[in-house]
Motif scaffolding. Structure first.
Motif, PDB file in Angstrom:
ATOM      1  N   PRO A 114      40.980  11.621  22.180  1.00  0.00           N
ATOM      2  CA  PRO A 114      41.016  13.077  22.302  1.00  0.00           C
ATOM      3  C   PRO A 114      42.198  13.722  21.581  1.00  0.00           C
ATOM      4  CG  PRO A 114      41.836  12.066  24.308  1.00  0.00           C
ATOM      5  CD  PRO A 114      41.364  10.942  23.435  1.00  0.00           C
ATOM      6  N   GLY A 115      43.199  12.931  21.206  1.00  0.00           N
ATOM      7  CA  GLY A 115      44.435  13.480  20.659  1.00  0.00           C
ATOM      8  C   GLY A 115      44.280  14.447  19.498  1.00  0.00           C
ATOM      9  N   PRO A 116      43.745  14.019  18.346  1.00  0.00           N
ATOM     10  CA  PRO A 116      43.696  14.911  17.168  1.00  0.00           C
ATOM     11  C   PRO A 116      42.903  16.191  17.405  1.00  0.00           C
ATOM     12  CG  PRO A 116      43.284  12.633  16.544  1.00  0.00           C
ATOM     13  CD  PRO A 116      43.259  12.669  18.039  1.00  0.00           C
ATOM     14  N   LYS A 117      41.763  16.112  18.071  1.00  0.00           N
ATOM     15  CA  LYS A 117      40.937  17.300  18.260  1.00  0.00           C
ATOM     16  C   LYS A 117      41.566  18.263  19.254  1.00  0.00           C
ATOM     17  CE  LYS A 117      36.607  15.205  16.830  1.00  0.00           C
ATOM     18  NZ  LYS A 117      35.180  14.978  17.104  1.00  0.00           N
ATOM     19  N   VAL A 118      42.207  17.727  20.276  1.00  0.00           N
ATOM     20  CA  VAL A 118      42.871  18.607  21.240  1.00  0.00           C
ATOM     21  C   VAL A 118      44.103  19.243  20.601  1.00  0.00           C
ATOM     22  CG1 VAL A 118      44.014  18.729  23.475  1.00  0.00           C
ATOM     23  CG2 VAL A 118      41.987  17.300  23.199  1.00  0.00           C
ATOM     24  N   ASP A 119      44.785  18.509  19.748  1.00  0.00           N
ATOM     25  CA  ASP A 119      45.928  19.091  19.033  1.00  0.00           C
ATOM     26  C   ASP A 119      45.484  20.268  18.166  1.00  0.00           C
ATOM     27  OD1 ASP A 119      47.744  17.323  20.128  1.00  0.00           O
ATOM     28  OD2 ASP A 119      47.620  15.894  18.457  1.00  0.00           O
ATOM     29  N   LYS A 120      44.312  20.149  17.573  1.00  0.00           N
ATOM     30  CA  LYS A 120      43.790  21.253  16.762  1.00  0.00           C
ATOM     31  C   LYS A 120      43.474  22.461  17.640  1.00  0.00           C
ATOM     32  CE  LYS A 120      40.115  22.404  13.503  1.00  0.00           C
ATOM     33  NZ  LYS A 120      38.888  21.933  12.797  1.00  0.00           N
ATOM     34  N   ILE A 121      42.933  22.210  18.841  1.00  0.00           N
ATOM     35  CA  ILE A 121      42.657  23.321  19.761  1.00  0.00           C
ATOM     36  C   ILE A 121      43.943  24.015  20.158  1.00  0.00           C
ATOM     37  CG2 ILE A 121      41.734  23.916  22.038  1.00  0.00           C
ATOM     38  CD1 ILE A 121      39.821  21.562  21.779  1.00  0.00           C
ATOM     39  N   GLY A 126      44.140  30.989  20.901  1.00  0.00           N
ATOM     40  CA  GLY A 126      44.534  32.400  20.889  1.00  0.00           C
ATOM     41  C   GLY A 126      44.441  33.081  19.551  1.00  0.00           C
ATOM     42  N   THR A 127      44.064  32.356  18.495  1.00  0.00           N
ATOM     43  CA  THR A 127      44.033  32.961  17.161  1.00  0.00           C
ATOM     44  C   THR A 127      42.646  32.933  16.534  1.00  0.00           C
ATOM     45  OG1 THR A 127      44.659  30.850  16.136  1.00  0.00           O
ATOM     46  CG2 THR A 127      46.445  32.370  16.716  1.00  0.00           C
ATOM     47  N   ASN A 128      41.816  31.958  16.870  1.00  0.00           N
ATOM     48  CA  ASN A 128      40.480  31.818  16.280  1.00  0.00           C
ATOM     49  C   ASN A 128      39.429  32.089  17.359  1.00  0.00           C
ATOM     50  OD1 ASN A 128      38.201  31.206  14.873  1.00  0.00           O
ATOM     51  ND2 ASN A 128      38.815  29.114  14.309  1.00  0.00           N
ATOM     52  N   PRO A 129      38.847  33.294  17.371  1.00  0.00           N
ATOM     53  CA  PRO A 129      37.886  33.658  18.428  1.00  0.00           C
ATOM     54  C   PRO A 129      36.647  32.770  18.470  1.00  0.00           C
ATOM     55  CG  PRO A 129      38.610  35.596  17.217  1.00  0.00           C
ATOM     56  CD  PRO A 129      39.078  34.405  16.438  1.00  0.00           C
ATOM     57  N   ASP A 130      36.339  32.088  17.361  1.00  0.00           N
ATOM     58  CA  ASP A 130      35.153  31.235  17.330  1.00  0.00           C
ATOM     59  C   ASP A 130      35.281  30.022  18.258  1.00  0.00           C
ATOM     60  OD1 ASP A 130      34.031  32.934  15.480  1.00  0.00           O
ATOM     61  OD2 ASP A 130      34.764  31.778  13.750  1.00  0.00           O
ATOM     62  N   ASN A 131      36.502  29.706  18.644  1.00  0.00           N
ATOM     63  CA  ASN A 131      36.728  28.520  19.477  1.00  0.00           C
ATOM     64  C   ASN A 131      37.077  28.869  20.923  1.00  0.00           C
ATOM     65  OD1 ASN A 131      36.294  26.779  17.304  1.00  0.00           O
ATOM     66  ND2 ASN A 131      38.447  26.842  16.691  1.00  0.00           N
ATOM     67  N   GLN A 132      36.631  30.032  21.387  1.00  0.00           N
ATOM     68  CA  GLN A 132      36.977  30.431  22.751  1.00  0.00           C
ATOM     69  C   GLN A 132      36.432  29.461  23.798  1.00  0.00           C
ATOM     70  OE1 GLN A 132      36.330  34.499  23.837  1.00  0.00           O
ATOM     71  NE2 GLN A 132      37.015  35.307  21.865  1.00  0.00           N
ATOM     72  N   ARG A 133      35.286  28.859  23.513  1.00  0.00           N
ATOM     73  CA  ARG A 133      34.729  27.882  24.450  1.00  0.00           C
ATOM     74  C   ARG A 133      35.684  26.708  24.610  1.00  0.00           C
ATOM     75  NH1 ARG A 133      30.409  26.876  21.959  1.00  0.00           N
ATOM     76  NH2 ARG A 133      28.968  28.233  23.078  1.00  0.00           N
ATOM     77  N   HIS A 134      36.298  26.273  23.510  1.00  0.00           N
ATOM     78  CA  HIS A 134      37.255  25.177  23.572  1.00  0.00           C
ATOM     79  C   HIS A 134      38.530  25.601  24.312  1.00  0.00           C
ATOM     80  CE1 HIS A 134      35.298  23.258  19.743  1.00  0.00           C
ATOM     81  NE2 HIS A 134      34.512  23.230  20.807  1.00  0.00           N
ATOM     82  N   TRP A 135      38.937  26.834  24.163  1.00  0.00           N
ATOM     83  CA  TRP A 135      40.107  27.322  24.895  1.00  0.00           C
ATOM     84  C   TRP A 135      39.885  27.188  26.400  1.00  0.00           C
ATOM     85  CZ3 TRP A 135      40.787  32.793  22.209  1.00  0.00           C
ATOM     86  CH2 TRP A 135      40.964  32.599  20.839  1.00  0.00           C
ATOM     87  N   LYS A 136      38.694  27.596  26.832  1.00  0.00           N
ATOM     88  CA  LYS A 136      38.394  27.538  28.270  1.00  0.00           C
ATOM     89  C   LYS A 136      38.401  26.105  28.781  1.00  0.00           C
ATOM     90  CE  LYS A 136      35.628  31.784  28.299  1.00  0.00           C
ATOM     91  NZ  LYS A 136      34.273  32.372  28.532  1.00  0.00           N
ATOM     92  N   LEU A 137      37.892  25.186  27.966  1.00  0.00           N
ATOM     93  CA  LEU A 137      37.907  23.784  28.379  1.00  0.00           C
ATOM     94  C   LEU A 137      39.338  23.278  28.534  1.00  0.00           C
ATOM     95  CD1 LEU A 137      35.077  22.331  26.090  1.00  0.00           C
ATOM     96  CD2 LEU A 137      34.982  22.668  28.563  1.00  0.00           C
ATOM     97  N   LEU A 138      40.184  23.616  27.578  1.00  0.00           N
ATOM     98  CA  LEU A 138      41.578  23.185  27.656  1.00  0.00           C
ATOM     99  C   LEU A 138      42.286  23.853  28.826  1.00  0.00           C
ATOM    100  CD1 LEU A 138      43.826  21.516  26.440  1.00  0.00           C
ATOM    101  CD2 LEU A 138      44.322  23.402  24.855  1.00  0.00           C
ATOM    102  N   ASP A 139      41.984  25.119  29.069  1.00  0.00           N
ATOM    103  CA  ASP A 139      42.578  25.800  30.222  1.00  0.00           C
ATOM    104  C   ASP A 139      42.183  25.120  31.528  1.00  0.00           C
ATOM    105  OD1 ASP A 139      44.016  27.728  28.850  1.00  0.00           O
ATOM    106  OD2 ASP A 139      42.352  29.178  28.837  1.00  0.00           O
ATOM    107  N   ASN A 140      40.919  24.712  31.625  1.00  0.00           N
ATOM    108  CA  ASN A 140      40.467  24.033  32.842  1.00  0.00           C
ATOM    109  C   ASN A 140      41.179  22.702  33.039  1.00  0.00           C
ATOM    110  OD1 ASN A 140      38.654  26.062  33.560  1.00  0.00           O
ATOM    111  ND2 ASN A 140      36.968  25.145  32.405  1.00  0.00           N
ATOM    112  N   VAL A 141      41.384  21.974  31.940  1.00  0.00           N
ATOM    113  CA  VAL A 141      42.087  20.691  32.044  1.00  0.00           C
ATOM    114  C   VAL A 141      43.517  20.913  32.522  1.00  0.00           C
ATOM    115  CG1 VAL A 141      43.001  18.744  30.720  1.00  0.00           C
ATOM    116  CG2 VAL A 141      40.676  19.546  30.303  1.00  0.00           C
TER     117      VAL A 141
END
Length: 322
Positions: A114-121, A126-141
Motif C-alpha cells: 500500500p505504500g506508494p499508492k497511499v503516498d500519492k494520495i 485536498g488538491t485534486n478533486p478527482d480523487n475525493q473518494r480516495h481522500w475519504k478512504l484515507l480519512d477513515n483509516v
C-alpha cells in the motif's frame, strides 16, 4: 443394506454437502464482486494485475459452483449417471481452478504494497478533486485506525497544499483526536486543521493497519477456498458411490424385467410335444416369489452370486426352453 436404502442415505449426504458447497461458492462470488466493483474500499485503491486476476478467478469459480450444484442435485434426483459423471468432472475442474487462485494469492500477497499508492494520495490530498473518494478512504483509516500518515505525521509535509502554503503543524482533520478540527488561520478549508502533535493520534503507523487489514481479508478468502476444497472432496466421494448405486439399481431393474418377460413369454409350438416342456396349465410362482426357494432376498442377493454358485443353479446340464 438394500440398494434403495443405501441410495436414499447417499442422496441425503449429497444434499447436505451440496448446500455447504453452494453457500461457500456464493460467499466467494460475493468477495469477487466486492473486489471488482466496490470502489469505496482500499482494495480498489491498491488494485493491480494480481488482485484483478484473483478477483476474476473467484468470480468464475463462484458462478460455476452454482451451476455444478444444480447439476449434482439433478443427477441424484433423476438417477442419471451421465449427469453424475459431468458433476464429478466439473468438481475436478473447480478444484484445479481453486488451486490456481490459492497459488496466485500466496505467491503475490507480499507484492500488494500500500505504500506508494497511499503516498500519492497523501501528496494530492485536498488538491485534486478527482480523487475525493480516495481522500475519504484515507480519512477513515486515520480516524478509525487512530493513526496519522503512513509512517508518521511527518509524511504530511509532502502534501502539496501544505507545501505550497508553507504551513507548519497542519494535518488533515482525520488526524486529530479532538472532536472539533482546529481551524487554520486565514484558510476556510475543512480538510485540514492546525494543532500540535499532542492533539493528533499517537504514533501508530497507518501502513501497519492497512497491511493487517489486507492480511485478514486474504486469510478469509483462503479459508473459504480451503473449506470449498474439503467440501468438494466429500462431494466427489459421495458422487462416486451414487454413481455405483444408480448402476446397481439399473442392473436390478433389468434383472426384474428379464424375469417377468421369461415368465410371461408365449409357449413355442415346436416344444408342445416335448415331454420335458412344462405344462401350459402349470401354476408358476409370482414374480416376486420366483426365487423364494433359494432363501435369497429378491433380487439383490441373486446378483451377489455368480451364475454357477447361487442356490437356484441346478448344474451344468440345466437348460431353459423357450
Amino acid at each position: 443394506m438394500k440398494v434403495d436404502d443405501k441410495f436414499q442415505i447417499l442422496k441425503f449426504f449429497a444434499a447436505v454437502f451440496n448446500s455447504v458447497f453452494l453457500i461457500l461458492g456464493l460467499c466467494i462470488f460475493g468477495c469477487a464482486v466486492w473486489i471488482l466493483f466496490d470502489k469505496d474500499n482500499f482494495i480498489a485503491v491498491l488494485s493491480s494485475v494480481e488482485v484483478k486476476t484473483v478477483a476474476g478467478g473467484l468470480f468464475i469459480i463462484g458462478l460455476v459452483v452454482v451451476g455444478v450444484t444444480i447439476l449434482g442435485c439433478m443427477g441424484a434426483q433423476l438417477e442419471n449417471r451421465c449427469f453424475l459423471l459431468l458433476y464429478m468432472g466439473f468438481l475436478i475442474c473447480i478444484v484445479l481452478g481453486q488451486l490456481f487462485v490459492i497459488f496466485i494469492i500466496l505467491l503475490n500477497h507480499g507484492k500488494v504494497c500500500p505504500g506508494p499508492k497511499v503516498d500519492k494520495i497523501i501528496t494530492e490530498y485536498g488538491t485534486n478533486p478527482d480523487n475525493q473518494r480516495h481522500w475519504k478512504l484515507l480519512d477513515n483509516v486515520q480516524r478509525y485506525g487512530h493513526c496519522c500518515g503512513m509512517q508518521s505525521p511527518n509524511d504530511w509535509q509532502s502534501n502539496m497544499f501544505i507545501k505550497n502554503n508553507s504551513l507548519i503543524e497542519v494535518y488533515p482533520c482525520s488526524c486529530f483526536n479532538t472532536t472539533d478540527c482546529p481551524a487554520i488561520s486565514g484558510f476556510s478549508t475543512l480538510l485540514f486543521g492546525n494543532g500540535s502533535e499532542t492533539q493528533i493520534h499517537p504514533q501508530v503507523q497507518c501502513v501497519d493497519i492497512i497491511t493487517n487489514w489486507l492480511k485478514e481479508n486474504t486469510l478469509t478468502i483462503v479459508g473459504m477456498e480451503v473449506g470449498l476444497l474439503i467440501s468438494q472432496v466429500l462431494q466427489f466421494i459421495v458422487a462416486v458411490y451414487l454413481y455405483q448405486t444408480v448402476g446397481q439399481k439399473v442392473k436390478l431393474r433389468n434383472v426384474s424385467q428379464l424375469i417377468l418377460s421369461e415368465e410371461h413369454c408365449e409357449p413355442n409350438p415346436d416344444y408342445l410335444d416335448d415331454p420335458d416342456y412344462p405344462d401350459q396349465n402349470h401354476t408358476y410362482p409370482e414374480p416376486n416369489q420366483a426365487y423364494a426357494h433359494t432363501n435369497l432376498a429378491y433380487p439383490e442377493e441373486i446378483l451377489a452370486y455368480p451364475d454357477d454358485q447361487h442356490p437356484a443353479y441346478s448344474g451344468p446340464n440345466h437348460s431353459y426352453h423357450h
